[in-house]
Design an enzyme around this catalytic site. Structure first.
Site, PDB file in Angstrom:
ATOM      1  N   LYS A  79       0.843  -1.204   0.000  1.00 32.50           N
ATOM      2  CA  LYS A  79       0.000   0.000   0.000  1.00 32.50           C
ATOM      3  C   LYS A  79       0.876   1.250   0.000  1.00 32.50           C
ATOM      4  O   LYS A  79       1.882   1.310   0.732  1.00 32.50           O
ATOM      5  CB  LYS A  79      -0.907  -0.029   1.243  1.00 32.50           C
ATOM      6  CG  LYS A  79      -1.917   1.104   1.309  1.00 32.50           C
ATOM      7  CD  LYS A  79      -2.826   0.955   2.539  1.00 32.50           C
ATOM      8  CE  LYS A  79      -3.856   2.049   2.652  1.00 32.50           C
ATOM      9  NZ  LYS A  79      -4.708   1.932   3.850  1.00 32.50           N
ATOM     10  N   SER A 154      -9.704   1.924   3.020  1.00 32.77           N
ATOM     11  CA  SER A 154      -8.894   2.684   2.100  1.00 32.77           C
ATOM     12  C   SER A 154      -7.888   1.855   1.304  1.00 32.77           C
ATOM     13  O   SER A 154      -7.383   2.336   0.290  1.00 32.77           O
ATOM     14  CB  SER A 154      -8.124   3.754   2.873  1.00 32.77           C
ATOM     15  OG  SER A 154      -7.237   3.164   3.816  1.00 32.77           O
ATOM     16  N   SER A 178      -9.678  -0.459   7.251  1.00 35.62           N
ATOM     17  CA  SER A 178      -9.168  -0.358   5.879  1.00 35.62           C
ATOM     18  C   SER A 178      -8.502  -1.602   5.325  1.00 35.62           C
ATOM     19  O   SER A 178      -8.177  -1.638   4.136  1.00 35.62           O
ATOM     20  CB  SER A 178      -8.198   0.807   5.769  1.00 35.62           C
ATOM     21  OG  SER A 178      -8.921   1.999   5.645  1.00 35.62           O
TER      22      SER A 178
END
Ligand code: GLN
Length: 488
Positions: A79, A154, A178
């Site tokens: 990420k 997210s 997330s």
């Protein structure tokens, strides 16, 4: 099946038998990226050259008879909120759209040390603020099961890369859901470890008392393998805990006989929940019962305060953490300012997106003198009550089982103009972060429109082992984790 759709442990077996090479695995992943990426958009940055260089290095080790670790030669996505040396680390934001990290986050470094093949940096909501990956400065990510729907957020790109075969597994971060919520919406396994289990060094902070790094994978075994590598005390993060790291693969036991599973009544609300989600989770409970688990209802009476509490704590911490982005030391700087103050203002006003600004404003307000006691202090007290609910439940139960998300993947734009509706997507995930306990989401069904449904298991602090055991047993007795989106 193409190599890119296999799990890390399946590929490791093929690697050590010399039936495939890491270069072949990496090629398969990059072919899939060619095919899918212009629609799905899992990545902000792709690091093809270094990926193949690492793959070649691993293949040489194998040829020379060296022992390799279970994640060596395995392509992974990271990420874009984790620092990766020499590579853009943007957090999905314009304000960091030119920031090249100068060091590796500890979790990334540990994976590099075992020769993981980094494919690239995955797309995310700006500064990890969102539940749909619609707020990234670099554009949206689509759900491979239905490109008209969101992947969750997210960590949307970390979830889609795995289910689309654009990576074998990945790392995400979870401040209020997330990892678990996108895992649920994309039909993969996602784990938020106990707060302090994994070092946060090099993870760009959103809300420091809630953030935790964790894995996404196609099955529970791969999650355990990744947690084995990234866990442990790190002197660079004083909140990482000095406890021995067990070998999590030892918890992959297909047996739940006698285990006590609590079913929190507050997590099964008719209002606003998709009935297909409730039905799938209920049938999962039946299955675990038939396998010998003892499932009983339990009440966590402060559950409903979670979302409001999370709003205040996460925004207060975010407003403090994001103060460092002002154009002075790194990242984007507005160049047409006539004073230092003007430069700060213009940089932040142009560099941050709307959701981030909204949160900074609310957080600053909650921390300001005169309001601190009413909002921030009060919210910390409520946090304690939420934590105590869990402590009490865990006196009786080994794990708790809930839905991960109230709905399956929703359509783009559906919640963007209604922040409250978006925030409610996290209704079942935020309390886990407030209490600091571990949580895992695993696939447990599909809706009539063939969208994945996930269930969440919550555990005692540092008892990821019980989560793995229950999750593994469920997985061994179901096929949901084996389904792949058609992507035609
Ligand atoms: N969706 C939640 C939020 O918007 C959680 C984000 C996260 O876990 N990083 O804050």
């Amino acid at each position: 099946m193409d190599l890119c759709h296999l799990t890390a442990h399946e590929l490791h077996d093929l690697l050590i038998k010399r039936e495939v090479s890491s270069v072949e695995i990496t090629k398969s992943v990059f072919q899939q990226i060619e095919k899918a990426e212009n629609i799905i958009h899992s990545y902000i940055t792709i690091t093809k050259d270094s990926a193949f260089a690492t793959a070649e290095k691993v293949d040489k080790k194998i040829t020379s008879g060296e022992r390799i670790s279970p994640l060596a030669g395995i392509p992974m996505a990271i990420k874009d909120v984790m620092n990766t040396k020499g590579i853009l680390t943007s957090c999905g934001s314009k304000i960091l759209s030119n920031y090249i990290a100068t060091y590796d986050a500890t979790a990334v470094k540990k994976l590099k040390d075992v020769d993981m093949v980094m494919v690239g940096k995955s797309n995310m909501d700006e500064f990890a603020m969102g539940s749909s990956t619609e707020t990234s400065y670099f554009g949206i990510t689509r759900n491979p099961w239905d490109p008209n729907t969101v992947p969750g957020g997210s960590s949307g790109g970390s979830a889609t890369s795995v289910i689309a075969g654009e990576a074998i597994c990945s790392l995400g971060s979870d401040t209020g859901g997330s990892i678990r919520q996108p895992a649920s919406l994309c039909g993969v396994v996602g784990l938020k470890p106990t707060y302090g289990r994994v070092s946060r060094y090099g993870l760009v902070a959103f809300a420091s008392s809630l953030d935790q790094i964790g894995p996404f994978a196609k099955d529970v075994t791969d999650c355990a393998l990744i947690l084995n590598v990234i866990s442990g005390r790190d002197e660079m993060d004083s909140t990482s805990v000095d406890l021995p790291v067990p070998d999590y693969t030892k918890s992959l036991i297909n047996d739940v006989k006698g285990l006590k599973i609590g079913i929190p009544v507050e997590y099964f609300i008719e209002d606003g929940m998709d009935p297909e989600v409730i039905a799938s989770v209920r049938s999962a409970i039946k299955l675990l019962e038939s396998l010998g688990a003892i499932c009983e209802e339990v009440s966590l009476p402060h559950t409903n305060y979670g979302i409001a509490d999370y709003q205040i704590i996460s925004r207060a911490e975010a407003s403090a953490n994001l103060a460092r982005f002002d154009g002075t030391r790194y990242g984007y700087r507005a160049d047409d300012a006539d004073s230092l103050m003007d430069m700060y203002k213009k940089t932040r006003s142009e560099g941050f997106g709307a959701e981030v600004k909204l949160r900074i404003m609310l957080g600053t307000y909650a921390l300001s003198s005169g309001y601190y006691d009413a909002y921030y202090l009060k919210s910390q007290k409520v946090r304690t009550l939420i934590k105590q609910d869990f402590d009490k439940a865990f006196e009786k139960f080994d794990v708790l089982l809930t839905p991960t998300s109230p709905t399956t993947a929703f359509k783009f734009g559906e919640k963007m103009d209604d922040p409250l509706a978006m925030y409610l997507a996290d209704i079942f995930t935020v309390n886990c972060n407030l209490a600091g306990i571990p949580g895992i989401s695993i696939p447990c069904g599909f809706s009539s429109s063939e969208l994945p449904i996930g269930l969440q298991l919550l555990g005692k602090p540092f008892d990821e082992e019980s989560l793995f055991r229950v999750a593994y047993t469920f997985e061994q007795n179901t096929d949901y984790h084996k389904k792949r989106p058609r992507m035609d």
